[in-house]
Write a protein that holds these residues in place. Structure first.
Motif, short mmCIF file in Angstrom:
data_model
loop_
_atom_site.label_atom_id
_atom_site.label_comp_id
_atom_site.label_asym_id
_atom_site.label_seq_id
_atom_site.Cartn_x
_atom_site.Cartn_y
_atom_site.Cartn_z
N ASN A 170 13.14 6.35 -6.08
CA ASN A 170 11.81 6.89 -5.77
C ASN A 170 11.61 7.24 -4.30
OD1 ASN A 170 9.90 6.77 -8.29
ND2 ASN A 170 11.16 4.92 -8.39
N VAL A 171 12.70 7.35 -3.56
CA VAL A 171 12.59 7.79 -2.17
C VAL A 171 11.99 9.20 -2.14
CG1 VAL A 171 13.88 8.44 -0.10
CG2 VAL A 171 14.51 6.37 -1.36
N GLY A 172 10.94 9.36 -1.36
CA GLY A 172 10.31 10.67 -1.23
C GLY A 172 9.35 11.02 -2.35
N LYS A 173 9.17 10.10 -3.30
CA LYS A 173 8.28 10.37 -4.43
C LYS A 173 7.03 9.51 -4.32
CE LYS A 173 12.21 11.20 -7.55
NZ LYS A 173 12.89 10.74 -8.78
N PRO A 174 5.90 10.03 -4.77
CA PRO A 174 4.67 9.23 -4.75
C PRO A 174 4.70 8.20 -5.88
CG PRO A 174 4.23 11.37 -5.74
CD PRO A 174 5.65 11.41 -5.25
N LEU A 175 4.27 6.99 -5.58
CA LEU A 175 4.16 5.94 -6.60
C LEU A 175 2.74 5.43 -6.66
CD1 LEU A 175 7.29 3.58 -6.15
CD2 LEU A 175 6.85 5.18 -8.00
N THR A 176 2.29 5.08 -7.85
CA THR A 176 0.99 4.44 -7.97
C THR A 176 1.10 3.01 -7.44
OG1 THR A 176 1.44 3.54 -10.17
CG2 THR A 176 0.50 5.77 -10.06
N LYS A 177 -0.04 2.39 -7.16
CA LYS A 177 -0.05 1.01 -6.69
C LYS A 177 0.58 0.10 -7.74
CE LYS A 177 -3.25 -2.58 -5.00
NZ LYS A 177 -3.38 -3.47 -6.16
N GLU A 178 0.30 0.36 -9.01
CA GLU A 178 0.86 -0.46 -10.09
C GLU A 178 2.38 -0.34 -10.12
OE1 GLU A 178 0.37 -1.09 -14.94
OE2 GLU A 178 -0.43 0.71 -13.97
N ALA A 179 2.91 0.87 -9.98
CA ALA A 179 4.35 1.07 -10.00
C ALA A 179 5.02 0.44 -8.79
CB ALA A 179 4.67 2.56 -10.06
N LEU A 180 4.36 0.54 -7.63
CA LEU A 180 4.91 -0.06 -6.40
C LEU A 180 4.93 -1.58 -6.52
CD1 LEU A 180 6.00 0.78 -3.62
CD2 LEU A 180 3.67 0.52 -2.72
N GLU A 181 3.86 -2.14 -7.07
CA GLU A 181 3.81 -3.60 -7.29
C GLU A 181 4.93 -4.03 -8.23
OE1 GLU A 181 0.18 -5.53 -8.43
OE2 GLU A 181 -1.03 -4.27 -7.11
N ASN A 182 5.11 -3.30 -9.31
CA ASN A 182 6.15 -3.66 -10.29
C ASN A 182 7.53 -3.63 -9.63
OD1 ASN A 182 7.30 -4.07 -13.04
ND2 ASN A 182 8.10 -2.02 -12.69
N MET A 183 7.78 -2.61 -8.82
CA MET A 183 9.08 -2.50 -8.15
C MET A 183 9.34 -3.72 -7.26
SD MET A 183 10.41 0.50 -5.59
CE MET A 183 9.53 -0.02 -4.11
N HIS A 184 8.33 -4.11 -6.49
CA HIS A 184 8.55 -5.20 -5.54
C HIS A 184 8.47 -6.59 -6.18
CE1 HIS A 184 9.24 -2.84 -2.06
NE2 HIS A 184 8.11 -2.17 -2.17
N ARG A 185 7.79 -6.69 -7.31
CA ARG A 185 7.84 -7.97 -8.04
C ARG A 185 9.27 -8.23 -8.52
NH1 ARG A 185 2.95 -10.30 -8.84
NH2 ARG A 185 1.10 -8.97 -8.79
N LEU A 186 10.02 -7.15 -8.75
CA LEU A 186 11.43 -7.28 -9.12
C LEU A 186 12.31 -7.43 -7.88
CD1 LEU A 186 11.66 -4.49 -11.85
CD2 LEU A 186 11.40 -6.94 -12.22
N LYS A 187 12.20 -6.48 -6.96
CA LYS A 187 13.12 -6.40 -5.83
C LYS A 187 12.99 -7.59 -4.89
CE LYS A 187 14.28 -3.54 -1.82
NZ LYS A 187 13.86 -2.41 -0.98
N THR A 188 11.77 -7.98 -4.54
CA THR A 188 11.54 -9.07 -3.59
C THR A 188 11.03 -10.33 -4.28
OG1 THR A 188 10.99 -7.44 -1.88
CG2 THR A 188 10.33 -9.73 -1.48
N GLY A 189 10.12 -10.15 -5.20
CA GLY A 189 9.43 -11.30 -5.79
C GLY A 189 10.27 -12.16 -6.70
N ALA A 190 11.21 -11.57 -7.42
CA ALA A 190 11.95 -12.33 -8.43
C ALA A 190 12.70 -13.51 -7.83
CB ALA A 190 12.91 -11.40 -9.18
N LEU A 191 13.35 -13.29 -6.70
CA LEU A 191 14.13 -14.36 -6.07
C LEU A 191 13.23 -15.44 -5.48
CD1 LEU A 191 17.18 -14.48 -6.13
CD2 LEU A 191 17.22 -13.71 -3.75
#
Length: 300
Positions: free
Chosen positions: A169-190
């Protein structure tokens, strides 16, 4: 400073030192012919850092009111999680991923050594993490639960999946919900696994683990929101890594989506959510509350 705050500050300093020593010890038993790889692994693992994940393991285990020395395998849990996290940073910094030259105030592994070595460092640190858990003094049931939790949080349904979404998603617009979901996986899971591991080590029941997951879930997202704020406002020397990378790479962030004031308000909201979820633990949770404060008010 309140008594609890003072105690927590002392505890965090001592616990960070404890995990640093435990990391050093984890390398002592390795006598190998691949000396450069061992040296590179050691370089990556001992480069400082906030040690938030092992601190979360220790702070959750402290809910038992037992000294850490009386909780079998707790240092192996903390070290395993930090090594796993370090592997992710080494790979994240590679030219094919975030392409960064600086990590924890020092040149990244692929800059000090080379890209092939950095790949092997990440692979070997990940294996070392699982090995530490498997060979620890935990019970067999605890080992299975922790290894399962770490494997899930690091894989497709966790950190690796979140990283893939980020790259897509580099260079693409994301909704707040989609951004939250991405970071709950990328950063939050660990971060959530850190709390789960600490809870498993003291045999908390599923309901207790679930209540702590609310804290960890809010904290994990708050950590990323603050990360985005710092990337946009701090300098590289303060951060210990290259500042402004997200904007330069045209990555969607909470700052680009919500602006600075909105992101700061969102971080405060998540911090409050994390702290309020600990109410059931009363004063026993003062260390977890202090870590939430550390995440919100950190400068790097």
């Amino acid at each position: 400073m309140s008594n609890h705050a003072a105690l927590a500050s002392q505890w965090m300093a001592a616990s960070a030192q404890r995990v640093d020593q435990a990391i050093e010890t984890s390398f002592d038993d390795w006598s190998v012919s691949a000396q450069q790889l061992k040296d590179a692994m050691h370089y990556a693992a001992t480069g400082g850092g906030k040690r938030i994940r092992p601190l979360l393991v220790y702070a959750t285990a402290a809910l038992s009111n037992k000294p850490l020395d009386d909780i079998p395998g707790i240092d192996d849990c903390a070290v395993a999680l930090e090594l796993f996290h370090t592997y992710s940073l080494v790979h994240d910094d590679l030219p094919s991923m975030d392409n960064d030259d600086l990590r924890r105030g020092r040149p990244t592994v692929h800059k000090v050594y080379d890209e092939a070595t950095a790949l092997l460092v990440g692979d070997a640190l990940q294996s070392m993490a699982f090995g530490l858990l498997a060979n620890s003094r935990l019970t067999e049931a605890q080992k299975v639960a922790m290894i399962s939790s770490l494997a899930t949080s690091g894989g497709l349904a966790g950190m690796a999946g979140g990283q893939a979404i980020d790259l897509e998603n580099v260079g693409k617009p994301l909704t707040k919900e989609a951004l939250e979901n991405m970071h709950r996986l990328k950063t939050g899971a660990l971060l959530r696994t850190a709390v789960q591991m600490g809870g498993i080590a003291i045999d908390l029941n599923p309901q207790q683990l679930k209540s702590l997951d609310q804290y960890a879930s809010a904290l994990g997202l708050a950590f990323q929101v603050v990360d985005d704020i710092l990337d946009a406002t701090a300098d590289s020397q303060t951060l210990g890594k290259t500042a402004g990378k997200d904007a330069a790479a045209n990555k969607p962030t909470f700052v680009s989506l919500m602006n600075l004031d909105g992101a700061r308000e969102f971080a405060r909201k998540l911090h409050l959510e994390a702290v309020e979820s600990l109410a059931v633990w009363g004063d026993n949770a003062y260390l977890l509350k202090a870590i939430a404060d550390k995440v919100l008010y950190r400068q790097s």
